[in-house]
Write an enzyme that holds these catalytic residues in place. Sequence first.
Site, mmCIF file in Angstrom:
data_model
loop_
_atom_site.group_PDB
_atom_site.id
_atom_site.type_symbol
_atom_site.label_atom_id
_atom_site.label_comp_id
_atom_site.label_asym_id
_atom_site.label_seq_id
_atom_site.Cartn_x
_atom_site.Cartn_y
_atom_site.Cartn_z
ATOM 1 N N ASP A 124 -11.044 2.965 3.834
ATOM 2 C CA ASP A 124 -11.342 1.528 3.756
ATOM 3 C C ASP A 124 -12.848 1.290 3.586
ATOM 4 O O ASP A 124 -13.273 0.221 3.152
ATOM 5 C CB ASP A 124 -10.915 0.826 5.050
ATOM 6 C CG ASP A 124 -9.640 0.018 4.910
ATOM 7 O OD1 ASP A 124 -9.341 -0.424 3.792
ATOM 8 O OD2 ASP A 124 -8.963 -0.175 5.932
ATOM 9 N N GLN A 155 -4.508 -1.415 9.505
ATOM 10 C CA GLN A 155 -4.450 -2.737 8.892
ATOM 11 C C GLN A 155 -5.065 -3.783 9.829
ATOM 12 O O GLN A 155 -4.764 -3.825 11.016
ATOM 13 C CB GLN A 155 -2.982 -3.095 8.568
ATOM 14 C CG GLN A 155 -2.813 -4.378 7.792
ATOM 15 C CD GLN A 155 -3.398 -4.330 6.377
ATOM 16 O OE1 GLN A 155 -3.494 -3.262 5.768
ATOM 17 N NE2 GLN A 155 -3.780 -5.478 5.855
ATOM 18 N N LYS A 214 0.841 -1.205 0.000
ATOM 19 C CA LYS A 214 0.000 0.000 0.000
ATOM 20 C C LYS A 214 0.874 1.252 0.000
ATOM 21 O O LYS A 214 0.612 2.211 -0.734
ATOM 22 C CB LYS A 214 -0.938 -0.008 1.223
ATOM 23 C CG LYS A 214 -2.060 -1.033 1.087
ATOM 24 C CD LYS A 214 -2.870 -1.208 2.360
ATOM 25 C CE LYS A 214 -3.831 -2.380 2.202
ATOM 26 N NZ LYS A 214 -4.605 -2.705 3.389
HETATM 27 N N1 GUN Z 1 -6.652 -6.645 5.986
HETATM 28 C C1 GUN Z 1 -6.906 -7.368 4.870
HETATM 29 N N2 GUN Z 1 -7.518 -6.595 3.944
HETATM 30 C C2 GUN Z 1 -7.620 -5.371 4.487
HETATM 31 C C3 GUN Z 1 -8.150 -4.140 3.992
HETATM 32 O O1 GUN Z 1 -8.646 -4.017 2.870
HETATM 33 N N3 GUN Z 1 -8.074 -3.089 4.856
HETATM 34 C C4 GUN Z 1 -7.535 -3.195 6.088
HETATM 35 N N4 GUN Z 1 -7.529 -2.108 6.855
HETATM 36 N N5 GUN Z 1 -7.045 -4.324 6.573
HETATM 37 C C5 GUN Z 1 -7.096 -5.405 5.765
#
Ligand code: GUN
Length: 282
Positions: free
Chosen positions: A120, A97, A53
Amino acid sequence: MTAQLIDGKALAAQVRAEVAARAAALTAAGRQPALAVILVGDNAASQVYVRNKVAACAHAGIRSIHETCAADLREGELLARIHALNQDPAVHGILVQLPLPPHIDAQRVIEAISPLKDVDGFHVASAGALMVGREGFRPCTPLGCMRMLDHIGMRDLRGRHAVVVGRSNIVGKPLALMLLAANATVTIAHSGTADLAATCREADVLVAAVGRPRLITGAMVKPGAVVLDVGINRLEDGRLCGDVDFETAARVAGWITPVPGGVGPMTIAMLLANTVQACARA
Ligand code: GUN
């Protein structure tokens, strides 16, 4: 194989280029989009996701603030950090995350993020906005699926039946609402659905998001259907595979996404798009 491939890697690159152009314009106007990414603990998979990311932000001209916290971080400390980021006008998106260590209430943490910075799309306010058709951030994976449908000329799904296999809060449920908003008739199924095969065979658009390797076989696909595979499963031999048995499904479907290189790359691309959107709205 008779199905046409939906190339998520190529489409994600296109989305990222669009995002980079918007980010450059905002930066030129003195407002560089910025995303704060918080990782708690040392989950290896999460570390990879966060690194990806942060790298994607850099490529798109989005500033990222990457914070790594010890696994024993107290929930109160995390909430305080989120409150500070909420107040910071130079930060437009906040992502914590998941999963979080078990002593931290993940939902409480998500609810602490300002809905204006919830890139998100996991906040209840974002979920509610989707439910009632109001402006708000949409979760990235379902948004990526919708973008894929748009790309193959299926923006309006009137008269089509979409079946979503999977009922998670971050993929299955929000995607079902997005498909409904695009005028599809929608069924949410799951691994416990009676005669799942028959339900799937009804689908003009079939989405698999259950986390079961190769659950959906060609015998469960309606000829010509669009098959979107959200699953990313690690096999014992280390290879990745989706929730769809690609080989048999691709003989029946009209369109299909591969794993890897399908829906996966779209998720980060849509996160970047949401972040630029958050900056533009701020
Ligand atoms: N863990 C796995 N996928 C995601 C996501 O799309 N966002 C976040 N914040 N954590 C994750």
